[in-house]
Design a protein around this motif. Structure first.
Motif, PDB file in Angstrom:
ATOM      1  N   ILE A  19      14.180 -10.396 -13.279  1.00 21.46           N
ATOM      2  CA  ILE A  19      13.452 -11.536 -12.711  1.00 21.46           C
ATOM      3  C   ILE A  19      12.238 -11.822 -13.606  1.00 21.46           C
ATOM      4  CG2 ILE A  19      12.149 -12.386 -10.711  1.00 21.46           C
ATOM      5  CD1 ILE A  19      13.890 -10.352  -9.042  1.00 21.46           C
ATOM      6  N   GLY A  20      12.190 -13.002 -14.194  1.00 24.33           N
ATOM      7  CA  GLY A  20      11.077 -13.383 -15.057  1.00 24.33           C
ATOM      8  C   GLY A  20      11.259 -13.049 -16.517  1.00 24.33           C
ATOM      9  N   GLY A  21      12.338 -12.368 -16.873  1.00 23.59           N
ATOM     10  CA  GLY A  21      12.503 -12.013 -18.287  1.00 23.59           C
ATOM     11  C   GLY A  21      13.729 -11.162 -18.539  1.00 23.59           C
ATOM     12  N   LEU A  22      13.546 -10.146 -19.392  1.00 25.17           N
ATOM     13  CA  LEU A  22      14.623  -9.253 -19.790  1.00 25.17           C
ATOM     14  C   LEU A  22      14.134  -7.813 -19.767  1.00 25.17           C
ATOM     15  CD1 LEU A  22      15.722 -11.194 -23.014  1.00 25.17           C
ATOM     16  CD2 LEU A  22      16.978 -11.177 -20.856  1.00 25.17           C
ATOM     17  N   PHE A  23      15.080  -6.893 -19.712  1.00 25.90           N
ATOM     18  CA  PHE A  23      14.736  -5.473 -19.824  1.00 25.90           C
ATOM     19  C   PHE A  23      14.048  -5.197 -21.163  1.00 25.90           C
ATOM     20  CE2 PHE A  23      16.528  -1.640 -21.953  1.00 25.90           C
ATOM     21  CZ  PHE A  23      15.717  -0.693 -21.362  1.00 25.90           C
ATOM     22  N   ILE A  40       9.088 -20.285 -11.029  1.00 23.84           N
ATOM     23  CA  ILE A  40       8.741 -19.935 -12.411  1.00 23.84           C
ATOM     24  C   ILE A  40       9.873 -20.239 -13.375  1.00 23.84           C
ATOM     25  CG2 ILE A  40       7.140 -18.129 -11.678  1.00 23.84           C
ATOM     26  CD1 ILE A  40       9.304 -16.060 -12.480  1.00 23.84           C
ATOM     27  N   GLU A  41      10.945 -20.931 -12.907  1.00 21.33           N
ATOM     28  CA  GLU A  41      12.114 -21.110 -13.772  1.00 21.33           C
ATOM     29  C   GLU A  41      11.792 -21.914 -15.031  1.00 21.33           C
ATOM     30  OE1 GLU A  41      12.471 -24.622 -10.870  1.00 21.33           O
ATOM     31  OE2 GLU A  41      11.661 -22.593 -10.900  1.00 21.33           O
ATOM     32  N   HIS A  42      10.805 -22.821 -14.963  1.00 22.27           N
ATOM     33  CA  HIS A  42      10.455 -23.624 -16.136  1.00 22.27           C
ATOM     34  C   HIS A  42       9.455 -22.915 -17.054  1.00 22.27           C
ATOM     35  CE1 HIS A  42      12.728 -26.899 -14.516  1.00 22.27           C
ATOM     36  NE2 HIS A  42      11.983 -26.989 -13.433  1.00 22.27           N
ATOM     37  N   LYS A  43       8.972 -21.763 -16.639  1.00 24.63           N
ATOM     38  CA  LYS A  43       8.023 -21.006 -17.452  1.00 24.63           C
ATOM     39  C   LYS A  43       8.706 -19.941 -18.309  1.00 24.63           C
ATOM     40  CE  LYS A  43       4.426 -21.511 -13.896  1.00 24.63           C
ATOM     41  NZ  LYS A  43       3.559 -20.774 -12.947  1.00 24.63           N
ATOM     42  N   ILE A  44       9.985 -19.707 -18.051  1.00 22.41           N
ATOM     43  CA  ILE A  44      10.689 -18.663 -18.792  1.00 22.41           C
ATOM     44  C   ILE A  44      10.746 -19.044 -20.270  1.00 22.41           C
ATOM     45  CG2 ILE A  44      12.847 -17.352 -18.983  1.00 22.41           C
ATOM     46  CD1 ILE A  44      11.406 -16.967 -16.325  1.00 22.41           C
ATOM     47  N   PRO A  45      10.339 -18.156 -21.202  1.00 22.32           N
ATOM     48  CA  PRO A  45      10.366 -18.483 -22.636  1.00 22.32           C
ATOM     49  C   PRO A  45      11.772 -18.844 -23.110  1.00 22.32           C
ATOM     50  CG  PRO A  45       9.124 -16.455 -22.233  1.00 22.32           C
ATOM     51  CD  PRO A  45       9.781 -16.807 -20.940  1.00 22.32           C
ATOM     52  N   LEU A  71       6.115 -10.510 -33.394  1.00 23.72           N
ATOM     53  CA  LEU A  71       5.536  -9.227 -32.993  1.00 23.72           C
ATOM     54  C   LEU A  71       4.905  -9.286 -31.608  1.00 23.72           C
ATOM     55  CD1 LEU A  71       3.881  -8.119 -36.372  1.00 23.72           C
ATOM     56  CD2 LEU A  71       5.939  -7.163 -35.302  1.00 23.72           C
ATOM     57  N   ASP A  72       4.387 -10.442 -31.227  1.00 24.36           N
ATOM     58  CA  ASP A  72       3.692 -10.538 -29.939  1.00 24.36           C
ATOM     59  C   ASP A  72       4.601 -10.989 -28.794  1.00 24.36           C
ATOM     60  OD1 ASP A  72       4.086 -13.060 -30.929  1.00 24.36           O
ATOM     61  OD2 ASP A  72       2.127 -13.850 -30.304  1.00 24.36           O
ATOM     62  N   PHE A  73       5.898 -11.144 -29.056  1.00 24.27           N
ATOM     63  CA  PHE A  73       6.806 -11.592 -27.991  1.00 24.27           C
ATOM     64  C   PHE A  73       7.052 -10.459 -26.998  1.00 24.27           C
ATOM     65  CE2 PHE A  73      11.246 -11.860 -26.419  1.00 24.27           C
ATOM     66  CZ  PHE A  73      11.090 -12.977 -25.601  1.00 24.27           C
ATOM     67  N   ASP A  74       6.838 -10.751 -25.721  1.00 26.85           N
ATOM     68  CA  ASP A  74       7.047  -9.761 -24.655  1.00 26.85           C
ATOM     69  C   ASP A  74       8.040 -10.326 -23.645  1.00 26.85           C
ATOM     70  OD1 ASP A  74       6.992  -7.800 -22.766  1.00 26.85           O
ATOM     71  OD2 ASP A  74       4.917  -8.145 -22.111  1.00 26.85           O
ATOM     72  N   PRO A  75       9.280  -9.824 -23.622  1.00 23.37           N
ATOM     73  CA  PRO A  75      10.277 -10.358 -22.688  1.00 23.37           C
ATOM     74  C   PRO A  75       9.966 -10.032 -21.224  1.00 23.37           C
ATOM     75  CG  PRO A  75      11.157  -8.442 -23.828  1.00 23.37           C
ATOM     76  CD  PRO A  75       9.830  -8.744 -24.468  1.00 23.37           C
ATOM     77  N   ARG A  76       8.979  -9.147 -20.992  1.00 26.88           N
ATOM     78  CA  ARG A  76       8.602  -8.794 -19.616  1.00 26.88           C
ATOM     79  C   ARG A  76       7.308  -9.469 -19.169  1.00 26.88           C
ATOM     80  NH1 ARG A  76       9.596  -2.251 -19.117  1.00 26.88           N
ATOM     81  NH2 ARG A  76      11.539  -2.131 -20.328  1.00 26.88           N
ATOM     82  N   ALA A  77       6.817 -10.405 -19.957  1.00 33.50           N
ATOM     83  CA  ALA A  77       5.506 -11.010 -19.669  1.00 33.50           C
ATOM     84  C   ALA A  77       5.453 -11.652 -18.295  1.00 33.50           C
ATOM     85  CB  ALA A  77       5.158 -12.037 -20.747  1.00 33.50           C
ATOM     86  N   LEU A  78       6.547 -12.266 -17.841  1.00 32.55           N
ATOM     87  CA  LEU A  78       6.558 -12.957 -16.553  1.00 32.55           C
ATOM     88  C   LEU A  78       7.238 -12.159 -15.444  1.00 32.55           C
ATOM     89  CD1 LEU A  78       7.359 -16.656 -17.566  1.00 32.55           C
ATOM     90  CD2 LEU A  78       5.187 -15.743 -16.752  1.00 32.55           C
ATOM     91  N   VAL A  79       7.608 -10.924 -15.742  1.00 27.35           N
ATOM     92  CA  VAL A  79       8.258 -10.101 -14.713  1.00 27.35           C
ATOM     93  C   VAL A  79       7.237  -9.755 -13.634  1.00 27.35           C
ATOM     94  CG1 VAL A  79       9.397  -7.903 -14.226  1.00 27.35           C
ATOM     95  CG2 VAL A  79       9.935  -9.153 -16.334  1.00 27.35           C
TER      96      VAL A  79
END
Length: 398
Positions: free
Chosen positions: A176-180, A106-111, A311-319
């Protein structure tokens, strides 16, 4: 076989101590000595003030990181990576997380916003780590003012990282997949204010030490590390670059968004003495702080324009809720402030707990060259050499 090897090494050690001559002394430096930068014990065989032999003794801070990582899932291991080089926790977790993301594919999917935030906080942590290295190095050889200045400026970085993660040193921020969590509102502006304050302070710190004649006499032509010796001992980071080798994993491997960012790789030039001496190692760290400032400025520019918060950005979307990996061996490495930090994984199917995890801490390899650098030097110069290596015992012992 391993037992026999350790037994033979112990026998050689006992023989070395037994053969100490009457005019020589065996001196313990550490583990409570402030200039060993942690619970490191150096057993010195000296002839008067001259160091004839150095025998490092490790393990006083051993906390079983590798075995901890093999007894819990990947997500739960991230807080333990923070405790390796606890002065650069963001960089540790970034490396570990990248390894798991690549195994998941998933490394290329990280925003991009997540990637730029990761680089931003890692470079802030790199500056904080180098400020500790420079400040404590100054006080090791008698310069008290730089120590106070470095801690003063590092405090601003600590406050910002605490604002973002909720913790002052052990962040558990990069997941993993994003940020806290996303950066707090106003973080970018506060970071810009810090850079405006810090750049003249950095120049002042540079001028205070780099051309100070007392500092130069204590560090130039002391602890000279030739490039071939650095390579043979597995040295990395500022230790290797100070010997004239342009090797930085941010450029060599081009991970995260570093290929999109402009920065130079400082190397030693032997300006005040010989290439690869203690002064060069100090100067490479100072120059790296200048480059980290450039990287942070570019990250802030992208985070406030192309990848601004929405507003719709979710840093945990790919966690992932559970890390399911196929059976494989994988090694990931990244450029920690002290050198190459690597994690070797042996995964197993039907469980999110790895069979084997091995951490490669740069401080361990960099410290291994100390007996080579310290032969025939004065005891006072040994302090200058050890300080120039910039070790953290949490990473040496793990």
């Amino acid at each position: 076989m391993n037992l026999n090897r350790y037994q033979s090494a112990y026998e050689r050690y006992k023989e070395k101590i037994a053969n100490v001559r009457s005019h020589e002394m065996v001196i313990n430096m550490g583990p409570q000595h402030p200039s060993t930068h942690g619970v490191l014990r150096l057993e010195l065989i000296t002839d008067g003030e001259i160091v004839k032999e150095i025998i490092p003794h490790l393990g006083y801070l051993h906390r079983c990181f590798d075995k901890h990582a093999e007894s819990m899932n990947y997500t739960k291991t991230i807080p333990f990576t923070d405790r390796l080089d606890y002065l650069a926790s963001m960089n540790n977790s970034h490396s570990f997380v990248m390894g798991v993301e690549r195994m998941l594919g998933i490394e290329h999917k990280i925003p991009k916003r997540v990637e730029y935030i990761r680089v931003l906080v890692c470079e802030l942590n790199r500056i904080a780590s180098h400020l500790i290295a420079i400040g404590t190095y100054g006080i090791d050889i008698g310069a008290f003012t730089p120590f106070m200045w470095c801690f003063r400026d590092r405090e601003h970085i600590m406050n910002m990282l605490e604002w973002a993660s909720g913790s002052r040193m052990l962040y558990n921020y990069i997941w993993i997949g994003g940020l806290f969590y996303d950066l707090p509102v106003g973080f970018e502006d506060r970071c810009k204010e810090f850079l405006s304050y810090f750049k003249p302070k950095l120049t002042e710190l540079d001028e205070l030490l780099s051309t100070n004649q007392i500092f130069i006499s204590r560090t130039a032509n002391i602890g000279i590390l030739p490039a071939d010796v650095a390579i043979n001992y597995g040295c990395s980071g500022p230790m290797l670059r100070a010997s004239g080798i342009k090797w930085d994993l941010r450029r060599i491997d081009g991970y995260s968004v570093y290929p999109e960012i402009e920065f130079d790789i400082p190397v030693g030039k032997g300006e005040m003495g010989t290439l690869g001496d203690s002064w060069d190692r100090y100067k490479v760290r100072v120059d790296e702080i200048y480059e980290s400032v450039r990287i942070i400025e570019q990250c802030l520019s992208r985070l406030t324009t192309d990848f601004a918060r929405t507003l719709d950005f979710d840093p945990r979307a790919l966690v992932p809720k559970k890390v399911n990996l196929k059976e494989q061996d994988y090694y990931i490495r990244s450029e920690n402030p002290k050198g190459e930090l690597g994690f070797y994984f042996v995964t197993q199917e039907k469980t999110d707990i790895p069979r084997r995890v091995k951490a490669r801490g740069p401080s361990f390899n960099n410290l291994s060259v100390l007996p080579e650098l310290g032969k025939g030097v004065l005891i006072a110069d040994l302090i200058a050499i050890l300080g120039s290596i910039d070790i953290v015992l949490g990473e040496v012992d793990r």
